[in-house]
Design a protein around this motif. Structure first.
Motif, PDB file in Angstrom:
ATOM      1  N   SER A 255      37.847  37.773  37.543  1.00  8.89           N
ATOM      2  CA  SER A 255      37.551  39.210  37.506  1.00  8.89           C
ATOM      3  C   SER A 255      36.399  39.580  38.425  1.00  8.89           C
ATOM      4  O   SER A 255      36.198  40.763  38.726  1.00  8.89           O
ATOM      5  CB  SER A 255      37.237  39.647  36.077  1.00  8.89           C
ATOM      6  OG  SER A 255      36.135  38.923  35.557  1.00  8.89           O
ATOM      7  N   THR A 259      39.113  44.160  39.344  1.00 12.14           N
ATOM      8  CA  THR A 259      40.009  44.285  38.194  1.00 12.14           C
ATOM      9  C   THR A 259      40.904  45.504  38.366  1.00 12.14           C
ATOM     10  O   THR A 259      40.585  46.435  39.123  1.00 12.14           O
ATOM     11  CB  THR A 259      39.212  44.425  36.883  1.00 12.14           C
ATOM     12  OG1 THR A 259      38.407  45.626  36.937  1.00 12.14           O
ATOM     13  CG2 THR A 259      38.305  43.213  36.661  1.00 12.14           C
ATOM     14  N   HIS A 310      42.030  40.466  36.727  1.00 11.83           N
ATOM     15  CA  HIS A 310      42.143  40.418  38.186  1.00 11.83           C
ATOM     16  C   HIS A 310      43.611  40.340  38.579  1.00 11.83           C
ATOM     17  O   HIS A 310      44.331  39.430  38.164  1.00 11.83           O
ATOM     18  CB  HIS A 310      41.397  39.205  38.744  1.00 11.83           C
ATOM     19  CG  HIS A 310      41.483  39.087  40.234  1.00 11.83           C
ATOM     20  ND1 HIS A 310      41.061  40.094  41.088  1.00 11.83           N
ATOM     21  CD2 HIS A 310      41.952  38.091  41.030  1.00 11.83           C
ATOM     22  CE1 HIS A 310      41.260  39.720  42.326  1.00 11.83           C
ATOM     23  NE2 HIS A 310      41.798  38.517  42.335  1.00 11.83           N
TER      24      HIS A 310
END
Length: 495
Positions: A255, A259, A310
């Motif tokens: 992340s 994101t 992500h």
């Protein structure tokens, strides 16, 4: 007789020539690579040019965030070795070797796609196969990425192999293909392996005991192979994909690279990658009930992946071929019923979708063509730069932005050119390091003159004129020369 042979050849390989030609077109027009491809592209360069001299390998100086396997790069390098040997013998620039390795990778991936396509023909018929090829051809991402040395693409070849085995009802072969992809190339393929394996168990397509025996053996062989090869290459004991899994899933550090919301794959990534096939793939499940068992693990994979913060399109590129199958089934049914009642409107809509996909693919390609300013900048510098006999006179520093946007070891020329990718140098210190040229994202650097700039893609712009979509470009990479070089030639300068 000759016409009959040509007709037979086109029947067997015509679709492969079409898809392969498009993929090759992308290679020759956009040869450069991005940061996501850097490990494998540098690995292939080092395998081909440094061979057993591991101390010269790029990954030891720039290891990246997590280690990756060398197995895919090794296989592609072996396939490309005859071509790169001829290129070296003829003393051609190494950029031609980049074409060779990318074409070799594309050959492998499209060979696996061919296997899947032939199973589509056997199970769903020639017409569905035809629309599968057409939908793939008018999409951008599948054929553009199939030659790009990403871990996701190495895994894609095995995923396509698994799809072919799945349609062939060679269920253990499908499971083993996904295990190889998971343990060697992309640990996240586990999110596809798990729902597929569960479905096969619930439908009694496979025996639990036999699946455990065969898959465990495959898993042990894969782990042993990757640990053997990669421990030697990385000079420490490791299993690369286990470290990737730990980094991304346990530590959840992926992340840090950005994101997206849960719905992003469904509302952005899949519509952009599938284009016309996206609505057709949803329709196909309702038209042909045979598709439902194939679509459930696919959508489960996307849903499970959506839970990770992500997100990137390449993470789910493996679902595109199967969704294209669903879309091809819908397109075939619409085509067969095009003269019946309201089906004519669906047929008109199908033609509109295909034309729209083709147009959007052209626009996306144009943007991608302009998306590698670092590579174009170095190429232009090689053409325009004055090469001196003293190596110190042609020392080029490449900053991180340029390296991430098109520059790789394949782009470098032989002596008297020298290159540095040293990171962490303050802009004010560059003039003290005796670099002849700089590829940099900054327009002004003390001690240097900006010689020229290379534009890159910035954004799309909607217009009322034709074409309705245009590309907005802006300077991305600036090439600077020290005072001696700047005064030797009448450079255009940077506006």
């Amino acid at each position: 007789m000759m016409d009959r042979k040509n007709s037979k050849f086109m029947e067997l390989y015509g679709y492969d020539l079409l898809l392969g030609s498009i993929a090759a077109f992308y290679v020759f027009l956009v040869p450069y690579t991005k940061v996501e491809e850097s490990f494998n592209v540098q690995a292939m360069h080092d395998i081909l040019y440094h061979q057993h001299h591991l101390e010269n390998y790029d990954h030891l100086e720039f290891p990246g965030v997590v280690p990756r396997t060398f197995i895919g790069s090794l296989l592609v390098s072996i396939l490309a070795f005859p071509a790169t040997s001829v290129i070296s013998w003829l003393h051609l620039p190494k950029i031609y070797s980049l074409y060779a390795v990318r074409l070799a990778l594309g050959f492998i991936i499209l060979l696996m796609l061919r296997f899947f396509r032939l199973q589509i023909k056997h199970k769903f018929g020639r017409q569905v196969e035809f629309f599968f090829v057409i939908l793939t051809a008018v999409q951008f991402h599948m054929l553009f990425y199939c030659t790009r040395p990403l871990p996701n693409i190495f895994a894609l070849g095995l995923v396509n192999l698994a799809y072919g085995y799945w349609l062939q009802e060679s269920f253990y072969g499908a499971l083993n293909s996904l295990i190889v992809a998971t343990l060697i190339f992309r640990c996240d393929i586990l999110l596809l392996l798990a729902p597929l394996g569960l479905e096969l168990l619930l439908t009694r397509s496979v025996s639990l005991w036999k699946a455990l025996k065969l898959c465990s053996l495959t898993a042990l062989l894969c782990i042993g192979l990757t640990m053997l090869v990669d421990s030697v290459m990385w000079r420490r004991l490791l299993w690369p994909e286990f470290e990737v899994l730990w980094f991304n899933s346990v530590l959840n550090r992926s992340s840090e690279w950005g994101t997206h919301p849960f719905h992003w794959y469904f509302t952005s990534a899949l519509p952009r990658s599938l284009l016309a096939a996206y609505p057709l793939s949803l329709l196909g499940v309702f038209i042909d009930r045979r598709l439902l068992p194939y679509m459930l693990p696919i959508w489960s994979f996307v849903i499970l992946y959506s839970k990770l913060p992500h997100k990137e399109l390449r993470f789910i590129i493996g679902v595109i071929p199967m969704l294209n199958l669903s879309a091809a089934t819908a397109a075939s049914r619409i085509f067969n019923n095009r003269k019946k009642g309201s089906w004519v409107f669906l047929y008109i809509g199908l033609l509109g979708l295909l034309l729209s996909s083709l147009g959007l693919t052209v626009v996306t390609f144009m943007a991608s063509y302009e998306n590698y300013p670092g590579g174009y900048a170095l190429q232009r510098l090689h053409l325009l730069g004055e090469v001196e006999s003293d190596q110190n006179k042609t020392w080029v520093h490449i900053d991180s932005f340029s390296a991430m946007n098109g520059v790789s070891r394949f782009c470098e020329n032989d002596s008297p050119w020298r290159y540095s990718k040293e990171e962490g140098i303050h802009l004010g210190e560059l003039s003290q390091r005796n670099f002849t040229y700089l590829l940099n994202e900054h327009k002004e650097i003390n001690g240097y003159k900006c010689l020229f700039a290379v534009d890159g893609f910035s954004r799309y712009q909607i217009r009322r004129d034709f074409p309705p979509i245009s590309l907005v470009k802006e300077p991305k990479v600036f090439i600077h020369g020290n005072k001696e070089m700047a005064n030797r030639r009448s450079w255009q300068g940077c506006l």
